[in-house]
Design a protein around this motif. Structure first.
Motif, PDB file in Angstrom:
ATOM      1  N   ARG A   1       5.875  -7.658  -1.122  1.00 57.82           N
ATOM      2  CA  ARG A   1       6.186  -7.080   0.293  1.00 57.82           C
ATOM      3  C   ARG A   1       6.686  -6.755   0.792  1.00 57.82           C
ATOM      4  NH1 ARG A   1       2.126 -10.843   3.843  1.00 57.82           N
ATOM      5  NH2 ARG A   1       0.334 -10.250   1.954  1.00 57.82           N
ATOM      6  N   ARG A   2       7.870  -7.977   0.684  1.00 59.00           N
ATOM      7  CA  ARG A   2       9.507  -8.075   1.769  1.00 59.00           C
ATOM      8  C   ARG A   2       9.977  -6.666   1.170  1.00 59.00           C
ATOM      9  NH1 ARG A   2       8.453 -13.532   1.049  1.00 59.00           N
ATOM     10  NH2 ARG A   2       9.306 -13.478  -0.401  1.00 59.00           N
ATOM     11  N   TYR A   3       9.751  -6.753  -1.011  1.00 58.64           N
ATOM     12  CA  TYR A   3      10.728  -5.921  -1.389  1.00 58.64           C
ATOM     13  C   TYR A   3      10.233  -4.188  -0.699  1.00 58.64           C
ATOM     14  CZ  TYR A   3      11.774  -2.673  -5.569  1.00 58.64           C
ATOM     15  OH  TYR A   3      12.305  -0.986  -5.853  1.00 58.64           O
ATOM     16  N   PHE A   4       8.864  -4.000  -0.634  1.00 60.32           N
ATOM     17  CA  PHE A   4       8.966  -2.851   0.171  1.00 60.32           C
ATOM     18  C   PHE A   4       8.956  -2.313   1.306  1.00 60.32           C
ATOM     19  CE2 PHE A   4       4.728  -2.216  -3.310  1.00 60.32           C
ATOM     20  CZ  PHE A   4       5.256  -1.884  -3.795  1.00 60.32           C
TER      21      PHE A   4
ATOM     22  N   SER B   1       9.162  -4.945  10.922  1.00 60.81           N
ATOM     23  CA  SER B   1       8.382  -6.663  10.457  1.00 60.81           C
ATOM     24  C   SER B   1       7.673  -6.952   9.386  1.00 60.81           C
ATOM     25  CB  SER B   1       7.311  -6.820  12.661  1.00 60.81           C
ATOM     26  OG  SER B   1       6.685  -7.964  12.088  1.00 60.81           O
ATOM     27  N   SER B   2       7.635  -8.645   9.140  1.00 55.05           N
ATOM     28  CA  SER B   2       7.004  -8.933   8.355  1.00 55.05           C
ATOM     29  C   SER B   2       5.570  -8.648   8.459  1.00 55.05           C
ATOM     30  CB  SER B   2       7.701 -10.072   7.997  1.00 55.05           C
ATOM     31  OG  SER B   2       7.277 -10.877   9.007  1.00 55.05           O
ATOM     32  N   ALA B   3       5.476  -8.767   9.673  1.00 54.83           N
ATOM     33  CA  ALA B   3       3.830  -8.368   9.963  1.00 54.83           C
ATOM     34  C   ALA B   3       3.052  -7.613   9.624  1.00 54.83           C
ATOM     35  CB  ALA B   3       3.578  -8.564  11.628  1.00 54.83           C
ATOM     36  N   LEU B   4       3.764  -6.448   9.038  1.00 52.16           N
ATOM     37  CA  LEU B   4       3.387  -5.055   8.810  1.00 52.16           C
ATOM     38  C   LEU B   4       2.948  -4.161   9.896  1.00 52.16           C
ATOM     39  CD1 LEU B   4       0.354  -6.313   6.019  1.00 52.16           C
ATOM     40  CD2 LEU B   4       3.276  -5.724   5.459  1.00 52.16           C
ATOM     41  N   ARG B   5       3.793  -3.987  10.178  1.00 54.89           N
ATOM     42  CA  ARG B   5       3.974  -3.731  11.861  1.00 54.89           C
ATOM     43  C   ARG B   5       5.494  -3.015  11.806  1.00 54.89           C
ATOM     44  NH1 ARG B   5      -0.853  -3.230  11.496  1.00 54.89           N
ATOM     45  NH2 ARG B   5      -1.985  -2.483  12.951  1.00 54.89           N
ATOM     46  N   GLY B   6       6.217  -1.578  12.223  1.00 60.74           N
ATOM     47  CA  GLY B   6       7.274  -1.120  12.982  1.00 60.74           C
ATOM     48  C   GLY B   6       7.248  -0.445  14.170  1.00 60.74           C
TER      49      GLY B   6
ATOM     50  N   GLN C   1       7.760   4.506  22.530  1.00 61.11           N
ATOM     51  CA  GLN C   1       7.952   3.681  21.509  1.00 61.11           C
ATOM     52  C   GLN C   1       6.791   3.596  21.328  1.00 61.11           C
ATOM     53  OE1 GLN C   1       9.133  -1.381  21.326  1.00 61.11           O
ATOM     54  NE2 GLN C   1       7.071  -0.791  22.195  1.00 61.11           N
ATOM     55  N   TYR C   2       6.816   4.244  19.295  1.00 53.98           N
ATOM     56  CA  TYR C   2       6.229   3.822  18.350  1.00 53.98           C
ATOM     57  C   TYR C   2       5.706   2.461  17.586  1.00 53.98           C
ATOM     58  CZ  TYR C   2       7.985   8.925  19.458  1.00 53.98           C
ATOM     59  OH  TYR C   2       7.930   9.776  20.340  1.00 53.98           O
ATOM     60  N   LEU C   3       4.315   2.517  17.836  1.00 49.17           N
ATOM     61  CA  LEU C   3       4.409   1.618  17.006  1.00 49.17           C
ATOM     62  C   LEU C   3       3.535   1.483  15.425  1.00 49.17           C
ATOM     63  CD1 LEU C   3       2.373  -1.562  16.972  1.00 49.17           C
ATOM     64  CD2 LEU C   3       0.998  -0.883  17.499  1.00 49.17           C
ATOM     65  N   ILE C   4       4.325   1.683  14.329  1.00 47.60           N
ATOM     66  CA  ILE C   4       4.059   1.900  13.237  1.00 47.60           C
ATOM     67  C   ILE C   4       3.277   1.085  12.465  1.00 47.60           C
ATOM     68  CG2 ILE C   4       4.989   3.192  11.164  1.00 47.60           C
ATOM     69  CD1 ILE C   4       7.159   3.832  12.488  1.00 47.60           C
ATOM     70  N   ARG C   5       1.945   1.671  12.049  1.00 49.79           N
ATOM     71  CA  ARG C   5       1.684   1.255  11.115  1.00 49.79           C
ATOM     72  C   ARG C   5       1.310   1.598   9.719  1.00 49.79           C
ATOM     73  NH1 ARG C   5      -1.377   3.740  14.612  1.00 49.79           N
ATOM     74  NH2 ARG C   5      -1.460   2.012  16.606  1.00 49.79           N
ATOM     75  N   PHE C   6       2.057   0.034   8.573  1.00 52.92           N
ATOM     76  CA  PHE C   6       1.688   0.402   6.717  1.00 52.92           C
ATOM     77  C   PHE C   6       0.789   0.895   6.959  1.00 52.92           C
ATOM     78  CE2 PHE C   6       5.749  -2.231   8.492  1.00 52.92           C
ATOM     79  CZ  PHE C   6       5.992  -0.973   8.402  1.00 52.92           C
ATOM     80  N   SER C   7       0.683   1.658   4.955  1.00 53.46           N
ATOM     81  CA  SER C   7      -0.363   1.423   4.530  1.00 53.46           C
ATOM     82  C   SER C   7      -0.629   0.450   3.285  1.00 53.46           C
ATOM     83  CB  SER C   7      -0.601   2.941   3.719  1.00 53.46           C
ATOM     84  OG  SER C   7      -1.319   3.250   2.924  1.00 53.46           O
ATOM     85  N   GLU C   8      -0.500  -0.017   2.317  1.00 51.47           N
ATOM     86  CA  GLU C   8      -1.604  -1.109   1.460  1.00 51.47           C
ATOM     87  C   GLU C   8       0.275  -2.017   1.008  1.00 51.47           C
ATOM     88  OE1 GLU C   8      -1.771   0.674  -2.687  1.00 51.47           O
ATOM     89  OE2 GLU C   8      -1.798   2.407  -1.768  1.00 51.47           O
ATOM     90  N   ILE C   9       0.989  -1.332   1.868  1.00 53.55           N
ATOM     91  CA  ILE C   9       1.598  -2.593   1.457  1.00 53.55           C
ATOM     92  C   ILE C   9       1.532  -4.107   1.936  1.00 53.55           C
ATOM     93  CG2 ILE C   9       4.176  -3.604   2.635  1.00 53.55           C
ATOM     94  CD1 ILE C   9       4.965  -0.978   2.669  1.00 53.55           C
ATOM     95  N   GLY C  10       0.894  -4.149   2.806  1.00 54.80           N
ATOM     96  CA  GLY C  10      -0.435  -6.117   3.100  1.00 54.80           C
ATOM     97  C   GLY C  10      -1.280  -6.244   1.695  1.00 54.80           C
ATOM     98  N   THR C  11      -1.506  -5.327   0.604  1.00 50.98           N
ATOM     99  CA  THR C  11      -2.273  -5.981  -0.170  1.00 50.98           C
ATOM    100  C   THR C  11      -1.877  -6.749  -0.715  1.00 50.98           C
ATOM    101  OG1 THR C  11      -2.073  -3.749  -1.280  1.00 50.98           O
ATOM    102  CG2 THR C  11      -4.031  -4.524   0.265  1.00 50.98           C
ATOM    103  N   LYS C  12      -0.421  -6.951  -1.481  1.00 50.93           N
ATOM    104  CA  LYS C  12       0.644  -7.076  -1.874  1.00 50.93           C
ATOM    105  C   LYS C  12       1.363  -8.331  -2.180  1.00 50.93           C
ATOM    106  CE  LYS C  12       1.046  -2.892  -3.419  1.00 50.93           C
ATOM    107  NZ  LYS C  12       0.050  -2.609  -4.536  1.00 50.93           N
TER     108      LYS C  12
END
Length: 499
Positions: A32-35, A59-64, A16-27
């Protein structure tokens, strides 16, 4: 950040890979949902194109979360724009601080034994303990096996809690960051095959811009194929979630018209203006929102500030993401994105004036010079454009490179080394003659010989171009396929067989 996940084996182990997103969380939430939708599309396209099986959750919690048994997954995740970083993580169901500390001891005990370590914890959600509580509790357990060192740890024992999900990991691999590709519209990127234009397109893609490409062919089929290989590499490695095209415009007749109708010091700048004029029309036809160039301020004569001003405005914005970069920075980035070796072999054709080009043209004088060029030449070039879809582009045995390439040294051939003087001094084939690329075409014009020619260079592209041009002049000529390293290997094998 550790790069230990890269180059992983292809052994089938479910990970399993925990993926962190970039500046999407600032939108804002809607943006954010669109990105996130676009980012999920791009990751799924990567999985499909590369044949990687796995389950994906964004996830909408900014993790994949990606679960896959394909060891190649990390190499491709690091090429998805919008991903800041990711980790191979172990997910466990832990609800109390004691359970987290106990599971953390099981996860990290072997890794910290005899080493300096630190514990890092992050939480999202409501819990009856803090992140510091986790670090202290787990650190106390692991201190039995290793030495706590918060400043320069050899191992970082990381815990991340997302609501009721707990993840344990020790390595963090950087992604490219930026915004999801396709979230910021589309541009037409002018591409020459050299270092700059490919890197400029990459930086725009990092900011979420989709790119189509426009190539002005000044050097024939070898120049075209060399450039296509650069763009194909860029697209295949980085342009997930997109289906870009390249528009190829024959520009040899335009160059001839410039030489005949305008003054020599202005040729470089005139050529750039001619390319921009045709590119604007193509961009509007494809509904692109801007033109992109690989200009770096002051790097060549057409990129001085005064000459950029003299070029004037156009119907669309002109983006120049490399304007403040120096050449070393550009080449270093080309290496990291995978285009440097191919770009190094593509000959520069845009410098029509070898010495004393105009570097500070006034807009008025340049406009007068531009008016001398017959617009019918540009109209003809535009009408003869053709379009290729890059994702489906393949290079077969019928390619221009394959036509002149050989893995053998023809009997009685005259060997021509096209590399730089220092490279030639370090090693060259026995009896090989060095020829600079600047003198190569004049050399062919002077040559009148029945002796076969074998050209070689670093990667096999420049040598193929010279072999192709030699054949057009009626000479027997080949390019050694694979470049200088392949030639050295062939000579070693030949020497062993003869002893």
């Amino acid at each position: 950040m550790s790069q230990g996940l890269l180059g992983a084996t292809t052994r089938k182990v479910l990970q399993q890979y925990l993926i962190r997103f970039s500046e999407i969380g600032t939108k804002a939430p809607g943006t954010r949902r669109y990105f996130l939708r676009i980012l999920e599309r791009n990751i799924r396209d990567m999985l499909a194109r590369e044949g990687i099986s796995g389950g994906l959750e964004v996830s909408s919690a900014l993790r994949g979360f990606l679960v896959s048994d394909d060891g190649r997954a990390p190499d491709f995740l690091r090429r998805i724009f919008g991903i800041r970083s990711f980790s191979a993580a172990s997910e466990k169901h832990c609800t109390t601080l004691e359970e987290i500390a106990a599971e953390g001891e099981r996860q990290f005990r072997e890794r910290v034994t005899g080493k300096r370590f630190a514990v890092r914890a992050r939480r999202a959600g409501t819990h009856p303990f803090t992140s510091l509580d986790i670090e202290v509790a787990l650190g106390e357990r692991l201190a039995v096996f290793g030495t706590v060192d918060l400043g320069t740890p050899e191992v970082v024992a990381s815990v991340e809690i997302r609501s009721q999900r707990t993840f344990f990991f020790s390595e963090v691999v950087s992604g490219p960051g930026g915004l999801p590709l396709g979230s910021q519209g589309r541009v037409l990127a002018l591409i020459s095959g050299g270092f700059d234009s490919a890197v400029a397109a990459w930086f725009l893609m990092k900011r979420g811009v989709s790119c189509d490409y426009c190539f002005f062919n000044l050097g024939g089929p070898i120049h075209e194929e060399g450039t296509l290989r650069v763009v194909k590499t860029l697209v295949d490695r980085w342009q997930y979630g997109d289906d870009p095209a390249i528009i190829i415009v024959p520009f040899g007749p335009v160059v001839r018209a410039l030489r005949q109708q305008t003054q020599e010091p202005y040729w470089n700048l005139m050529l750039k203006r001619a390319m921009l004029g045709v590119a604007f029309r193509i961009a509007q036809e494809r509904e692109a929102e801007a033109i992109a160039l690989g200009d770096a301020l002051g790097q060549v004569s057409s990129q001085t500030l005064k000459n950029l001003r003299a070029l004037g405005e156009g119907p669309l914005p002109v983006l120049r993401p490399l304007l403040s970069f120096d050449k070393d920075e550009i080449v270093a980035r080309a290496r990291s994105i995978g285009t440097a070796e191919l770009s190094a072999a593509v000959k520069e054709y845009c410098a029509l004036v070898p010495s004393h080009p105009v570097t500070a043209a006034s807009p008025e004088v340049f406009a007068t010079e531009w008016a001398k060029l017959d617009p019918a030449v540009l109209e003809a070039a535009f009408s003869e454009r053709r379009t290729l879809t890059l994702r489906r582009l393949a290079f077969g045995a019928e390619s221009a490179l394959a036509e002149v390439a050989t893995p053998h040294i023809p009997e009685g051939a005259r060997l021509i080394d096209l590399r730089e003087a220092e490279e030639y001094r370090q090693w060259h084939a026995p009896l090989a003659q060095r020829l600079s690329s600047a003198d190569a075409f004049a050399f062919l014009d002077r040559l009148d010989s029945s002796q076969p020619l074998l050209f070689y260079c670093t990667y096999g592209l420049l040598s193929a171009e010279l072999a192709y041009e030699a054949r057009k002049r009626g000479l027997a000529a080949w390019s050694f396929s694979g470049g200088v390293e392949a030639l050295r290997t062939a000579l070693k094998v030949s020497n062993r067989q003869s002893t």
